[in-house]
Design a protein around this motif. Structure first.
Motif, PDB file in Angstrom:
ATOM      1  N   SER A 128       0.854  -1.175   0.000  1.00 15.59           N
ATOM      2  CA  SER A 128       0.000   0.000   0.000  1.00 15.59           C
ATOM      3  C   SER A 128       0.895   1.232   0.000  1.00 15.59           C
ATOM      4  N   GLY A 131      -1.402   4.833   1.329  1.00 13.16           N
ATOM      5  CA  GLY A 131      -2.804   4.536   1.603  1.00 13.16           C
ATOM      6  C   GLY A 131      -3.755   4.803   0.446  1.00 13.16           C
ATOM      7  N   VAL A 132      -3.218   5.179  -0.718  1.00 11.90           N
ATOM      8  CA  VAL A 132      -4.089   5.508  -1.853  1.00 11.90           C
ATOM      9  C   VAL A 132      -3.821   4.663  -3.096  1.00 11.90           C
ATOM     10  N   LEU A 133      -2.810   3.783  -3.011  1.00 14.52           N
ATOM     11  CA  LEU A 133      -2.472   2.965  -4.169  1.00 14.52           C
ATOM     12  C   LEU A 133      -2.045   1.589  -3.677  1.00 14.52           C
ATOM     13  N   SER A 134      -2.478   0.552  -4.389  1.00 15.53           N
ATOM     14  CA  SER A 134      -2.116  -0.831  -4.047  1.00 15.53           C
ATOM     15  C   SER A 134      -1.291  -1.435  -5.163  1.00 15.53           C
ATOM     16  N   SER A 146      -5.417   2.310  -8.220  1.00 18.87           N
ATOM     17  CA  SER A 146      -5.736   3.475  -7.409  1.00 18.87           C
ATOM     18  C   SER A 146      -6.903   4.212  -8.054  1.00 18.87           C
ATOM     19  N   THR A 147      -7.677   4.891  -7.232  1.00 22.60           N
ATOM     20  CA  THR A 147      -8.760   5.711  -7.779  1.00 22.60           C
ATOM     21  C   THR A 147      -8.228   7.065  -8.235  1.00 22.60           C
ATOM     22  N   ASN A 148      -7.015   7.429  -7.805  1.00 20.10           N
ATOM     23  CA  ASN A 148      -6.394   8.689  -8.195  1.00 20.10           C
ATOM     24  C   ASN A 148      -5.495   8.432  -9.405  1.00 20.10           C
ATOM     25  N   ILE A 151      -1.754   9.915  -9.292  1.00 19.70           N
ATOM     26  CA  ILE A 151      -0.847   9.124  -8.461  1.00 19.70           C
ATOM     27  C   ILE A 151      -0.555   7.791  -9.133  1.00 19.70           C
TER      28      ILE A 151
END
Length: 167
Positions: A128, A131-134, A146-148, A151
């Protein structure tokens, strides 16, 4: 709704990795190894391996299924053969030890470059990032999610550079 569609996912699971004969509407018959059954539509996914040919996949829609008969139990070789059909190509090439080595090397590299990274999931296989990308095994740019989008694109670019350095 037919009898097949009324079954539960636990009932369908007993057909997975087994050679079956499926009788569908208009007396069409299909034979193959059950890869899976879709829990929403009750569609059966069959794999066949004709001699001297590549394997093929067939879908028998749940509403058309009239009868399913188990012809043969699958052994461990068949289970592995069926698993390779749906496994991503990259994951087939890496042993558990190699995946662990790749994960640790990437994690160390991210930490060295001051990018916050941690492990998540029951087995800690997923990295992770902030906390915003796996990043899933085998830890390449294609396994990033990621939803972003900004990023995602930046980390994928960094990861591509890291992998090229490793070669």
């Amino acid at each position: 709704m037919n009898d097949w569609q009324r079954k539960s996912p636990l009932d369908w699971e007993m057909y997975v990795n087994k050679l079956v004969k499926v009788v569908a509407v208009e007396k069409h018959e299909y034979e193959g190894w059950v890869l899976t059954v879709d829990p929403v539509s009750a569609t059966i996914v069959l794999a066949t391996f004709p001699e001297n040919e590549k394997g093929s996949i067939s879908f028998i829609m749940g509403h058309a299924v009239q009868e399913v008969e188990i012809l043969q139990e699958g052994d461990s070789d068949m289970e592995q053969r069926l698993a390779r059909i749906v496994a991503p190509k990259e994951s087939q090439a890496y042993s558990t030890e190699e995946l662990e080595r790749r994960k640790n090397a990437l994690k160390t590299w991210l930490e060295t470059n001051h990018i916050p990274v941690g492990e998540q999931g029951e087995l800690g296989r997923t990295l992770s990032v902030a906390g915003v990308l796996s990043i899933e095994p085998p830890y390449g740019p294609e396994q990033c999610s990621s939803t972003n989008e900004i990023i995602l694109a930046r980390v994928q670019g960094l990861l591509q550079g890291f992998l090229q350095q490793q070669r």
